[in-house]
Design a protein around this motif. Structure first.
Motif, PDB file in Angstrom:
ATOM      1  N   ALA A   1       0.813  -1.212   0.000  1.00  0.00           N
ATOM      2  CA  ALA A   1       0.000   0.000   0.000  1.00  0.00           C
ATOM      3  C   ALA A   1       0.850   1.267   0.000  1.00  0.00           C
ATOM      4  CB  ALA A   1      -0.950  -0.002   1.192  1.00  0.00           C
ATOM      5  N   SER A   2       2.033   1.215   0.603  1.00  0.00           N
ATOM      6  CA  SER A   2       2.839   2.421   0.695  1.00  0.00           C
ATOM      7  C   SER A   2       3.446   2.822  -0.640  1.00  0.00           C
ATOM      8  CB  SER A   2       3.934   2.248   1.744  1.00  0.00           C
ATOM      9  OG  SER A   2       4.846   1.266   1.317  1.00  0.00           O
ATOM     10  N   THR A   3       3.452   1.943  -1.617  1.00  0.00           N
ATOM     11  CA  THR A   3       4.030   2.296  -2.910  1.00  0.00           C
ATOM     12  C   THR A   3       2.965   2.664  -3.931  1.00  0.00           C
ATOM     13  OG1 THR A   3       4.043   0.013  -3.678  1.00  0.00           O
ATOM     14  CG2 THR A   3       6.021   0.792  -2.544  1.00  0.00           C
ATOM     15  N   ILE A   4       1.698   2.501  -3.575  1.00  0.00           N
ATOM     16  CA  ILE A   4       0.613   2.796  -4.496  1.00  0.00           C
ATOM     17  C   ILE A   4      -0.043   4.094  -4.075  1.00  0.00           C
ATOM     18  CG2 ILE A   4      -1.641   2.032  -5.338  1.00  0.00           C
ATOM     19  CD1 ILE A   4      -0.669  -0.834  -4.894  1.00  0.00           C
ATOM     20  N   CYS A   5      -0.299   4.956  -5.028  1.00  0.00           N
ATOM     21  CA  CYS A   5      -0.984   6.213  -4.762  1.00  0.00           C
ATOM     22  C   CYS A   5      -2.433   6.059  -5.195  1.00  0.00           C
ATOM     23  CB  CYS A   5      -0.296   7.342  -5.535  1.00  0.00           C
ATOM     24  SG  CYS A   5      -1.123   8.932  -5.328  1.00  0.00           S
ATOM     25  N   ARG A   6      -3.348   6.207  -4.238  1.00  0.00           N
ATOM     26  CA  ARG A   6      -4.778   6.201  -4.521  1.00  0.00           C
ATOM     27  C   ARG A   6      -5.377   7.482  -3.963  1.00  0.00           C
ATOM     28  NH1 ARG A   6      -3.944   0.858  -3.101  1.00  0.00           N
ATOM     29  NH2 ARG A   6      -4.569   1.245  -0.970  1.00  0.00           N
ATOM     30  N   MET A   7      -6.266   8.079  -4.718  1.00  0.00           N
ATOM     31  CA  MET A   7      -6.891   9.330  -4.319  1.00  0.00           C
ATOM     32  C   MET A   7      -8.397   9.155  -4.226  1.00  0.00           C
ATOM     33  SD  MET A   7      -4.182  11.238  -4.135  1.00  0.00           S
ATOM     34  CE  MET A   7      -4.513  12.977  -4.209  1.00  0.00           C
ATOM     35  N   THR A   8      -9.014   9.895  -3.287  1.00  0.00           N
ATOM     36  CA  THR A   8     -10.464   9.924  -3.126  1.00  0.00           C
ATOM     37  C   THR A   8     -10.963  11.290  -3.569  1.00  0.00           C
ATOM     38  OG1 THR A   8     -10.336   8.452  -1.219  1.00  0.00           O
ATOM     39  CG2 THR A   8     -12.357   9.724  -1.468  1.00  0.00           C
ATOM     40  N   VAL A   9     -12.023  11.315  -4.351  1.00  0.00           N
ATOM     41  CA  VAL A   9     -12.609  12.565  -4.831  1.00  0.00           C
ATOM     42  C   VAL A   9     -13.349  13.231  -3.679  1.00  0.00           C
ATOM     43  CG1 VAL A   9     -14.276  13.562  -6.438  1.00  0.00           C
ATOM     44  CG2 VAL A   9     -12.820  11.666  -7.168  1.00  0.00           C
ATOM     45  N   THR A  10     -13.085  14.535  -3.467  1.00  0.00           N
ATOM     46  CA  THR A  10     -13.726  15.288  -2.389  1.00  0.00           C
ATOM     47  C   THR A  10     -14.768  16.275  -2.912  1.00  0.00           C
ATOM     48  OG1 THR A  10     -11.955  16.949  -2.382  1.00  0.00           O
ATOM     49  CG2 THR A  10     -11.717  15.066  -0.880  1.00  0.00           C
ATOM     50  N   ALA A  11     -14.824  16.506  -4.209  1.00  0.00           N
ATOM     51  CA  ALA A  11     -15.827  17.391  -4.809  1.00  0.00           C
ATOM     52  C   ALA A  11     -17.076  16.575  -5.138  1.00  0.00           C
ATOM     53  CB  ALA A  11     -15.267  18.017  -6.090  1.00  0.00           C
ATOM     54  N   ASP A  12     -18.216  17.251  -5.288  1.00  0.00           N
ATOM     55  CA  ASP A  12     -19.441  16.546  -5.675  1.00  0.00           C
ATOM     56  C   ASP A  12     -19.261  15.876  -7.030  1.00  0.00           C
ATOM     57  OD1 ASP A  12     -20.813  17.167  -3.354  1.00  0.00           O
ATOM     58  OD2 ASP A  12     -21.622  19.030  -4.180  1.00  0.00           O
ATOM     59  N   VAL A  13     -18.741  16.625  -7.996  1.00  0.00           N
ATOM     60  CA  VAL A  13     -18.421  16.100  -9.330  1.00  0.00           C
ATOM     61  C   VAL A  13     -17.075  16.697  -9.713  1.00  0.00           C
ATOM     62  CG1 VAL A  13     -19.082  16.001 -11.758  1.00  0.00           C
ATOM     63  CG2 VAL A  13     -20.853  15.942  -9.994  1.00  0.00           C
TER      64      VAL A  13
END
Length: 105
Positions: free
Chosen positions: A35-47
């Motif tokens: 997990a420490s080598t993978i970059c995953r992002m979560t969307v914080t805007a509605d769209v």
């Protein structure tokens, strides 16, 4: 050479090469990723608009909904994070997941 059959030299060469690759990968088998080598992002805007390049003027290629999680690159340019080739999002509207490492480069 040294009285070792050719087949033996090939086996030794393969093992040495694998050992070098293992050491170069920090002691993990090649292709393994934690997990420490993978970059995953979560969307914080509605769209969130996904653009073809790192600027507001670039065409929108798709959109993402709030709480969507996506893999991302560590590359940030002009305030935009690269998700993949030809896919950029405004860095202001995404956040790294708690189990990933996404330091910008």
């Amino acid at each position: 050479m040294f009285g070792i059959p050719t087949r033996g030299l090939i086996v030794i060469g393969v093992l040495v090469g694998a050992g070098v690759m293992y050491a170069a990968n920090g002691g993990k088998p090649m292709g393994s990723a934690d997990a420490s080598t993978i970059c995953r992002m979560t969307v914080t805007a509605d769209v969130l608009n996904v653009r073809s390049g790192p600027a507001d003027t670039q065409p929108i290629v798709s959109t993402m909904q709030r709480d969507a999680v996506t893999r991302a690159e560590r590359k940030v340019e002009n305030g935009y994070r690269m998700l993949d080739t030809g896919r950029w999002v405004n860095e202001e509207f995404v956040a790294p997941t708690s189990d990933s490492e996404c330091k910008a480069t």
